[in-house]
Scaffold this motif. Structure first.
Motif, PDB file in Angstrom:
ATOM      1  N   SER A  35       0.815  -1.219   0.000  1.00 26.85           N
ATOM      2  CA  SER A  35       0.000   0.000   0.000  1.00 26.85           C
ATOM      3  C   SER A  35       0.848   1.268   0.000  1.00 26.85           C
ATOM      4  O   SER A  35       0.666   2.155  -0.840  1.00 26.85           O
ATOM      5  N   TRP A  36       1.782   1.369   0.966  1.00 29.67           N
ATOM      6  CA  TRP A  36       2.626   2.572   1.060  1.00 29.67           C
ATOM      7  C   TRP A  36       3.558   2.659  -0.143  1.00 29.67           C
ATOM      8  O   TRP A  36       3.709   3.720  -0.749  1.00 29.67           O
ATOM      9  N   SER A  37       4.166   1.551  -0.511  1.00 32.90           N
ATOM     10  CA  SER A  37       5.099   1.527  -1.644  1.00 32.90           C
ATOM     11  C   SER A  37       4.419   1.949  -2.937  1.00 32.90           C
ATOM     12  O   SER A  37       4.948   2.759  -3.705  1.00 32.90           O
ATOM     13  N   PHE A  38       3.244   1.386  -3.197  1.00 35.65           N
ATOM     14  CA  PHE A  38       2.525   1.703  -4.432  1.00 35.65           C
ATOM     15  C   PHE A  38       2.126   3.175  -4.452  1.00 35.65           C
ATOM     16  O   PHE A  38       2.200   3.835  -5.493  1.00 35.65           O
ATOM     17  N   ASP A  39       1.698   3.686  -3.310  1.00 36.35           N
ATOM     18  CA  ASP A  39       1.301   5.088  -3.198  1.00 36.35           C
ATOM     19  C   ASP A  39       2.489   6.000  -3.496  1.00 36.35           C
ATOM     20  O   ASP A  39       2.383   6.955  -4.287  1.00 36.35           O
ATOM     21  N   MET A  40       3.629   5.712  -2.892  1.00 35.27           N
ATOM     22  CA  MET A  40       4.833   6.518  -3.120  1.00 35.27           C
ATOM     23  C   MET A  40       5.313   6.413  -4.559  1.00 35.27           C
ATOM     24  O   MET A  40       5.670   7.422  -5.187  1.00 35.27           O
ATOM     25  N   ALA A  41       5.326   5.207  -5.090  1.00 35.75           N
ATOM     26  CA  ALA A  41       5.818   5.008  -6.456  1.00 35.75           C
ATOM     27  C   ALA A  41       4.914   5.704  -7.468  1.00 35.75           C
ATOM     28  O   ALA A  41       5.399   6.263  -8.469  1.00 35.75           O
ATOM     29  N   SER A  42       3.602   5.694  -7.227  1.00 37.77           N
ATOM     30  CA  SER A  42       2.665   6.347  -8.146  1.00 37.77           C
ATOM     31  C   SER A  42       2.747   7.866  -8.038  1.00 37.77           C
ATOM     32  O   SER A  42       2.633   8.578  -9.043  1.00 37.77           O
ATOM     33  N   THR A  43       2.948   8.363  -6.827  1.00 34.80           N
ATOM     34  CA  THR A  43       3.000   9.811  -6.599  1.00 34.80           C
ATOM     35  C   THR A  43       4.294  10.409  -7.129  1.00 34.80           C
ATOM     36  O   THR A  43       4.307  11.551  -7.618  1.00 34.80           O
ATOM     37  N   TYR A  44       5.377   9.636  -7.040  1.00 31.25           N
ATOM     38  CA  TYR A  44       6.699  10.128  -7.459  1.00 31.25           C
ATOM     39  C   TYR A  44       7.284   9.169  -8.501  1.00 31.25           C
ATOM     40  O   TYR A  44       8.134   8.328  -8.188  1.00 31.25           O
ATOM     41  N   PRO A  45       6.848   9.274  -9.748  1.00 28.81           N
ATOM     42  CA  PRO A  45       7.218   8.287 -10.775  1.00 28.81           C
ATOM     43  C   PRO A  45       8.682   8.293 -11.203  1.00 28.81           C
ATOM     44  O   PRO A  45       9.125   7.342 -11.852  1.00 28.81           O
ATOM     45  N   SER A  46       9.449   9.320 -10.809  1.00 27.06           N
ATOM     46  CA  SER A  46      10.854   9.362 -11.226  1.00 27.06           C
ATOM     47  C   SER A  46      11.775   8.629 -10.261  1.00 27.06           C
ATOM     48  O   SER A  46      12.958   8.449 -10.544  1.00 27.06           O
ATOM     49  N   ILE A  47      11.237   8.188  -9.120  1.00 27.64           N
ATOM     50  CA  ILE A  47      12.070   7.483  -8.141  1.00 27.64           C
ATOM     51  C   ILE A  47      11.914   5.979  -8.304  1.00 27.64           C
ATOM     52  O   ILE A  47      11.037   5.497  -9.028  1.00 27.64           O
ATOM     53  N   SER A  48      12.759   5.234  -7.614  1.00 25.32           N
ATOM     54  CA  SER A  48      12.695   3.773  -7.601  1.00 25.32           C
ATOM     55  C   SER A  48      12.325   3.322  -6.191  1.00 25.32           C
ATOM     56  O   SER A  48      12.964   3.719  -5.221  1.00 25.32           O
ATOM     57  N   VAL A  49      11.284   2.504  -6.081  1.00 21.49           N
ATOM     58  CA  VAL A  49      10.818   2.015  -4.781  1.00 21.49           C
ATOM     59  C   VAL A  49      10.987   0.501  -4.731  1.00 21.49           C
ATOM     60  O   VAL A  49      10.525  -0.209  -5.626  1.00 21.49           O
ATOM     61  N   VAL A  50      11.643   0.032  -3.690  1.00 18.12           N
ATOM     62  CA  VAL A  50      11.834  -1.404  -3.469  1.00 18.12           C
ATOM     63  C   VAL A  50      11.096  -1.788  -2.196  1.00 18.12           C
ATOM     64  O   VAL A  50      11.250  -1.131  -1.163  1.00 18.12           O
TER      65      VAL A  50
END
Length: 316
Positions: free
Chosen positions: A91-106
Motif C-alpha cells: 500500500s505505502w510503496s505503491f502510493d509513493m511510487a505512483s506519486t513520485y514516478p521518477s524514483i525507484s521504490v523497493v
C-alpha cells in the motif's frame, strides 16, 4: 480517503507467480506465511490485503502525509531509491511510487502478496527477511521506511533490524519508523480484548511498549543524527471530528480482533459466539468512550562522518 480492494481486481495475480503452497499454511480458512523463526503471525491473504490497504489510507489521513522526513527534494530527482521494509500488500510503496514516478521504490517482505495488476512500473518486490539481512550493498538507499512491525520484531531483534536498515542507507539519507501505541480510554470489554492481545504479544517476546522505546532504539544505534519524533492520535469517537474517520478506525480495529480470534478465544477461554458478542460490544464502546491510540513517527539521518562507529546495541 482513497481505497482499492484486492477483491475488486479480477483474475488476481501476485508478483511472485512461482510461489507454492509450501510457502503458506492455512488456519481456519485464513492463509499465513510459513517461514520458520518469524515472529509475525497475522494472515497474508486477500482479506488482510484489503485491511492493510484501508489501514494505509487511514494512517495517511491522520498524518496528512506518507512520511515526515525532510526528503521532498529527493522525490523529484531521478535515481532516488526508497526501501520499504515489511511492505506487506504494498500500500505505502505503491502510493509513493505512483506519486513520485521518477524514483525507484523497493519493497521487501517475507511473503509475496502484492497485486501485480496495480503495481507501478517503478516498484520492485524482493522476498527477504530483514532480520536475516537486507539483500543490498551498504549505502544503497536514500530513504528507508518501516511501519507497523510491532508484531514483527522481538525486543532483542529491534537493534539488529535498525542496524541493518542503517547499513543500506546512504550517508545523509533518512530512516523513518512508524508504530502505534496501546489503546487509551477504553471501555471494559475493549480493555479486556486489548489486554489479552498485549499478553499474547508479550509472551512472544514482542515489544508492547514500542511507542516508548522506538526513539531509544534510534538513539542507541550510534550512527544516526537529527533524531526527531512526531505524535498523532487516532480517535474512534467524536474527537476525530470526522465520522467517516471514526468508522474507518473502528472497522480496522474490529478486523484486527478477528485476526486474533483463534488465539483470543483460547486466551480468554471463550466460545466463538461469546467472542463475537464481545466484539460487538467493543465496537459500540470504541465510539461511546471515544477510545484512541497514539501513532509515533521517529526519523533520523545517517551520519556522514565515517569516523563514527556503527554499533549494535543489545539493550535500550
Amino acid at each position: 480517503m482513497g481505497c482499492f480492494s484486492s477483491k475488486s481486481i479480477k483474475n488476481m495475480e501476485y508478483l511472485d507467480s512461482q510461489s507454492t503452497q509450501a510457502e503458506f499454511r492455512y488456519v481456519d480458512g485464513r492463509r499465513f506465511h510459513n517461514e520458520e523463526g518469524v515472529e509475525y503471525f497475522l494472515p497474508n491473504d486477500e482479506d488482510e490485503q484489503d485491511r492493510l490497504h484501508q489501514q494505509h489510507f487511514l494512517i495517511r489521513y491522520i498524518w496528512q502525509s506518507n512520511f515526515s522526513s525532510p526528503i521532498q527534494h529527493l522525490l523529484t530527482k531521478p535515481g532516488t531509491k526508497i526501501l520499504d521494509i515489511g511492505c506487506g500488500a504494498g500500500s505505502w510503496s505503491f502510493d509513493m511510487a505512483s506519486t513520485y514516478p521518477s524514483i525507484s521504490v523497493v519493497g521487501i517482505d517475507i511473503s509475496p502478496y502484492q497485486a501485480s495488476q496495480i503495481k507501478p512500473e517503478n516498484f520492485t518486490f524482493i522476498k527477504a527477511n530483514v532480520q536475516e539481512g537486507i539483500p543490498f550493498e551498504d549505502d544503497t538507499f536514500d530513504f528507508v521506511f518501516q511501519r507497523y512491525l510491532i508484531g514483527g520484531h522481538s525486543k532483542e531483534k529491534w537493534p539488529i533490524v535498525i542496524n541493518e536498515m542503517v547499513r543500506v542507507l546512504k550517508p545523509g539519507g533518512y530512516l523513518e519508523l512508524c508504530e502505534p501505541s496501546a489503546m487509551c480510554d477504553a471501555g471494559p470489554v475493549t480493555q479486556q480484548l486489548c489486554d489479552a492481545e498485549l499478553e499474547i504479544m508479550e509472551r512472544k517476546g514482542l515489544d508492547v511498549d514500542l511507542i516508548q522505546n522506538l526513539e531509544k532504539y534510534a538513539q542507541n544505534h550510534g550512527h544516526l543524527k537529527n533524531i526527531k519524533k512526531e505524535l498523532r492520535q487516532c480517535h474512534h469517537g467524536v474527537k476525530s471530528n470526522n465520522i467517516e474517520l471514526s468508522k474507518a478506525a473502528i472497522s480496522n480495529l474490529i478486523a484486527v480482533y478477528n485476526l486474533f480470534k483463534p488465539v483470543l478465544v483460547k486466551e480468554l477461554k471463550l466460545s466463538n459466539a461469546k467472542f463475537d458478542e464481545l466484539v460487538k460490544i467493543s465496537e459500540k464502546e470504541l465510539f461511546e468512550f471515544d477510545s484512541y491510540y497514539f501513532l509515533i513517527r521517529v526519523y533520523a539521518s545517517k551520519a556522514v562522518d565515517n569516523n563514527i562507529e556503527i554499533k549494535i546495541c543489545n539493550s535500550i
